[in-house]
Scaffold this motif. Structure first.
Motif: not given
Length: 233
Positions: A33-59
């Motif tokens: 995959x091109x570098x920018x797509x790799x970075x996109x998948x890494x960023x997407x996966x990181x949204x689940x780290x410690x539930x930060x995305x779901x906590x912020x979105x929930x707030x």
């Protein structure tokens, strides 16, 4: 399909052809995959780290009446993932991650080309089931309950149903793509997360009823005690 169990550092390597073949294929795909797509998948996966995305979105969603329940399900997804997935299931199975298999990791191109490290933040917990996937599907499970049973409001729940379903699927795929999890880890996270979230729907639905029943029972008990006390006096 051959299944081999090896215990290393208190974790068990569940080696099997199904998981290993998919892990190798996804690792090769990631490197293509091109570098920018790799970075996109890494960023997407990181949204689940410690539930930060779901906590912020929930707030954010809690501030608006129309989206308040969606926010509650975001928080519930985090809580269920912590209690059921991390504190119970992961502790029971103690499965090693793909990159912890000394034989498999040699064939994971994305890991070997990255100095032995997986793309993104390297997880430290055990592998089975996938916590990120569990969390995403637990949130979706609650929303699915609303969509199924809220007949008159079904259309209003459809956008959330579609968004969180697509998001959860992508979250699961990124965990395999980044060599953080085996496919069976993600499938288990998907099933247990959805069932837990669906159960959470009934918890959210009936908690107000249970609260009022308990409050009414407590109030009546206090009134009876007060009446008995007055009669005794």
């Amino acid at each position: 399909m051959m299944l081999v169990f090896i215990n290393i550092f208190d974790r068990v390597i569940w080696s099997n052809g199904f998981d290993n073949t998919i892990a190798i294929w996804f690792s090769n795909l990631y490197e293509m995959l091109p570098g920018f797509i790799q970075d996109t998948f890494v960023a997407l996966s990181s949204l689940g780290d410690m539930g930060v995305f779901f906590i912020l979105l929930g707030i954010v969603l809690l501030f608006f009446k129309k989206t308040r329940k969606v926010g509650i399900y975001c928080f519930l997804g985090v809580v269920l993932a912590l209690l059921i997935n991390d504190c119970i299931l992961k502790q029971i199975f103690q499965r090693a991650r793909p990159y912890e298999d000394p034989e498999l990791v040699k064939q994971l191109i994305s890991v070997t080309n990255n100095g032995g490290l997986v793309p993104g933040i390297q997880p430290s917990s055990s592998s089975f089931p996938s916590g990120h996937t569990f969390m995403a599907f637990a949130t979706f499970g609650g929303i699915m309950g609303e969509y199924i049973f809220a007949k008159e409001e079904r259309k209003s729940w459809l956008p959330y149903f579609i968004f969180f379903l697509v998001f959860a699927i992508l979250m699961g795929l990124t965990r395999i793509l980044l060599s953080h999890h085996y496919t069976t880890d993600v499938i288990a996270g998907m099933l247990t997360g959805t069932l837990s979230g669906f159960g959470g729907y009934f918890l959210v639905k009936y908690t107000p009823t249970w609260y009022h029943l308990l409050k009414e029972k407590f109030t009546k008990k206090k009134e009876i005690e007060s009446t008995n006390k007055q009669n005794n006096e």
